[in-house]
Design an enzyme around this catalytic site. Structure first.
Site, PDB file in Angstrom:
ATOM      1  N   ARG A  76       0.829  -1.206   0.000  1.00  0.00           N
ATOM      2  CA  ARG A  76       0.000   0.000   0.000  1.00  0.00           C
ATOM      3  C   ARG A  76       0.867   1.261   0.000  1.00  0.00           C
ATOM      4  O   ARG A  76       0.497   2.278  -0.603  1.00  0.00           O
ATOM      5  CB  ARG A  76      -0.922  -0.022   1.213  1.00  0.00           C
TER       6      ARG A  76
ATOM      7  N   HIS B 269       0.312   4.340  -2.613  1.00  0.00           N
ATOM      8  CA  HIS B 269       0.033   5.705  -2.175  1.00  0.00           C
ATOM      9  C   HIS B 269       1.173   6.658  -2.526  1.00  0.00           C
ATOM     10  O   HIS B 269       0.946   7.859  -2.682  1.00  0.00           O
ATOM     11  CB  HIS B 269      -0.256   5.726  -0.670  1.00  0.00           C
TER      12      HIS B 269
ATOM     13  N   HIS C  61      -6.418  -5.773  -2.727  1.00  0.00           N
ATOM     14  CA  HIS C  61      -7.274  -5.893  -1.548  1.00  0.00           C
ATOM     15  C   HIS C  61      -7.562  -7.347  -1.189  1.00  0.00           C
ATOM     16  O   HIS C  61      -8.362  -7.607  -0.299  1.00  0.00           O
ATOM     17  CB  HIS C  61      -8.580  -5.131  -1.758  1.00  0.00           C
TER      18      HIS C  61
END
Length: 328
Positions: free
Chosen positions: A63, A67, A203
């Site tokens: 992640r 990001h 996810h």
């Protein structure tokens, strides 16, 4: 584009400048082969140790890369850059970093693991490997450690010397995003709808805070009733904002295609998840990935390489940080 012959002198110089700039911005899988051949081994071993200690850390490191790439900051006179390690910078007196922006605050983690990786790499190769490249390699090694695909990581990114709190708030897709918003957000970064759906498969690992999915489990109709009841037990209407639920309840610690199987059964935890299979243009891709894990793995690998190519700093732009949390 006009031919070289049709350009006058100033135009031709501009043409050469942009051609050279484009060429210099290309990344290479062999970038550290001579300058720091031990980098891959060091990063992999540190990532594996962190995941062995806490399997959730694999999702956290993946992640961070996402990001980082999705937030574009402007460095000096350069155009906006992504995948530049800006996500790792702490606040300073001259700028507010991205860590406390809405999509990141009390959510992003793994910074201490990145610190350890950087320290271990620095001990072997001083000020050679960028923090941005560490994030890209750690993301790949995390996915592999959790049973997912491998891919060739393109390298040669340099680190930004500033960050953008505002861009973090606007550029990173929210868990409440509808399909059209998701497609648009990825398109603005040069990523296709196919890239978006395959990258959403990240996810299949990790967890989400109650505050990000409370509205869905109480208010939406396109959700499995048994699933919503279970989630409501862990996420009450009031309080419990930080209670965690796995994004993929079936196999939260393994990188597989169960995320897409969940979507077919209306068991997407986030509103943005279920939007991928909700009667829209991406339904068929979700069905394909649910039935064909190899197709998902191949497309995910291609998409994350595409994501890693979002406007990197290369050449002499930016810097190679010694400490990923602050500029040199």
């Amino acid at each position: 584009m006009a031919s070289k012959q049709s350009l006058n002198a100033p135009e031709f110089l501009i043409f050469i400048f942009f051609t050279a700039t484009w060429a210099s911005a290309q990344l290479s899988s062999t970038f550290y082969d001579s300058s720091c051949p031990s980098a891959f081994r060091i990063i992999q071993s540190t990532v594996r140790a962190a995941i062995y200690k806490e399997r959730r850390m694999g999702a956290s490191l993946l992640r961070l890369h996402f990001h980082d790439c999705f937030v574009n900051v402007r460095l000096q006179n350069l155009s906006q850059t992504g995948c530049d390690g800006s996500i790792l910078l702490d606040d300073t007196t001259s700028f507010t970093g991205e860590k406390t922006a809405g999509p990141n605050n009390n959510s992003l983690r793994g910074f201490d693991v990145v610190d350890t990786i950087k320290a271990n790499v620095e001990a072997s190769c001083t000020q050679v490997v960028s923090c941005a490249d560490i994030l890209a390699i750690a993301a790949r090694d995390s996915v592999v450690a959790l049973g997912g695909p491998s891919w060739t990581v393109q390298l040669g990114r340099r680190d930004a010397t500033t960050a953008s709190f505002s861009q973090a708030n606007t550029d990173i897709p929210a868990p409440t995003s509808d399909l059209s918003t998701l497609i648009s957000a990825f398109s603005k970064k040069g990523l296709s709808t196919t890239d978006m759906v395959s990258l959403s498969g990240a996810h299949t690992i990790g967890q989400a805070r109650c505050t990000t999915f409370r509205s869905r489990i109480y208010n939406e109709s396109n959700i499995n009733s048994s699933f919503s009841s279970t989630e409501q037990n862990n996420c009450p209407l009031s309080n419990g904002d930080d209670n965690l639920s796995p994004l993929d309840a079936g196999s939260p610690n393994y990188f597989d295609n169960c995320y897409y199987k969940n979507l077919l059964n209306q068991r997407g935890l986030l509103h943005s998840d279920q939007q991928l299979n909700n009667g829209g243009s991406t339904d068929s891709q979700v069905s394909t990935y649910a039935a064909n894990p190899s197709k998902f793995f191949n497309d995910f690998s291609a998409a994350i390489v595409n994501m890693g190519n979002i406007s990197p700093l290369t050449g002499t732009d930016g810097e190679i940080r010694i400490n990923c949390r602050k500029t040199n």
